[in-house]
Motif scaffolding. Structure first.
Motif, mmCIF file in Angstrom:
data_model
loop_
_atom_site.group_PDB
_atom_site.id
_atom_site.type_symbol
_atom_site.label_atom_id
_atom_site.label_comp_id
_atom_site.label_asym_id
_atom_site.label_seq_id
_atom_site.Cartn_x
_atom_site.Cartn_y
_atom_site.Cartn_z
ATOM 1 N N ILE A 36 -1.126 7.883 2.323
ATOM 2 C CA ILE A 36 -1.070 7.874 0.854
ATOM 3 C C ILE A 36 -2.356 7.259 0.308
ATOM 4 C CG2 ILE A 36 0.118 6.959 -1.183
ATOM 5 C CD1 ILE A 36 2.704 6.894 0.616
ATOM 6 N N VAL A 37 -2.736 6.110 0.870
ATOM 7 C CA VAL A 37 -3.956 5.426 0.430
ATOM 8 C C VAL A 37 -5.175 6.300 0.696
ATOM 9 C CG1 VAL A 37 -5.450 3.434 0.820
ATOM 10 C CG2 VAL A 37 -2.974 3.116 0.627
ATOM 11 N N GLU B 214 0.834 -1.196 0.000
ATOM 12 C CA GLU B 214 0.000 0.000 0.000
ATOM 13 C C GLU B 214 0.876 1.256 0.000
ATOM 14 O OE1 GLU B 214 -2.734 -0.288 3.251
ATOM 15 O OE2 GLU B 214 -3.913 -1.832 2.250
ATOM 16 N N GLY B 215 0.541 2.179 -0.904
ATOM 17 C CA GLY B 215 1.282 3.432 -1.022
ATOM 18 C C GLY B 215 2.409 3.397 -2.031
ATOM 19 N N PRO C 84 2.092 5.026 4.553
ATOM 20 C CA PRO C 84 1.254 4.315 3.576
ATOM 21 C C PRO C 84 -0.242 4.530 3.772
ATOM 22 C CG PRO C 84 3.029 2.894 4.287
ATOM 23 C CD PRO C 84 3.097 4.138 5.147
ATOM 24 N N ARG D 186 2.298 10.445 -2.888
ATOM 25 C CA ARG D 186 3.298 9.754 -2.059
ATOM 26 C C ARG D 186 4.188 10.717 -1.263
ATOM 27 N NH1 ARG D 186 5.321 4.746 -1.115
ATOM 28 N NH2 ARG D 186 7.533 4.625 -0.575
#
Length: 169
Positions: free
Chosen positions: A100-101, A18-19, A97, A129
């Motif tokens: 970011i998600v 993830e991310g 992460p 990111r």
């Protein structure tokens, strides 16, 4: 979210986390997405053109808007190779992460500005990111084109202006 299927454990391609930024190698350029988990990515697709990154990114250099989509990585990449490429982690501190998600998911379904040189898919994922929109493809193209790039840019602006005028009449 890790995958435990035997095929994934044996795969030579590192499984995205993830991310992670995903670079998809399409003939002549790269399309970028951010991995959000469970096989899905978030990416931007120019509006008003054929759906799918493989085609729309090629035929949409004059698009001014894009839609942010969440789709399966396998659908977005299609037959093209891809890789995890967090290439700026050594220059910029990536956001956590989950952030970011979250930032990517907040944009899904939204219309955003699009420009081949200032607001493309690579700018988009780097902003998610690192908080910094940047596109190495644009910088490399400008450097490699040199003076001929000035001429190409001029012709591009003339074409875009002519197209805009013809659409208004």
């Amino acid at each position: 979210m890790g995958c435990c299927c035997p095929g994934c454990l044996l795969s030579p391609v590192p499984k995205p986390k993830e991310g992670d930024l995903i670079e998809i190698f399409i003939i002549g350029f790269q399309h970028w997405a951010v991995y959000v988990g469970c096989g899905y990515v978030v990416h931007m697709v120019p509006i008003g053109k054929v759906a799918g990154a493989r085609i729309s990114s090629v035929v949409s250099p004059l698009a001014e808007r894009a839609i942010v989509k969440m789709e399966l990585l396998s659908k977005v990449a299609g037959m093209y190779e891809y890789r995890v490429n967090n290439k700026h982690d050594d220059k910029y501190e990536p956001l956590p992460p989950n952030m970011i998600v979250q930032r990517a998911m907040e944009k899904v379904g939204k219309e955003v500005p699009y420009s081949l040189t200032q607001d493309n898919c690579e700018h988009f994922v780097n902003e998610l990111r690192y908080g910094i929109p940047r596109s190495d493809q644009v910088q490399k193209a400008a450097q490699s084109m040199g003076i001929s790039g000035v001429l190409v840019g001029f012709l591009f602006m003339v074409f875009a202006g002519t197209r805009s005028l013809s659409e208004n009449h």
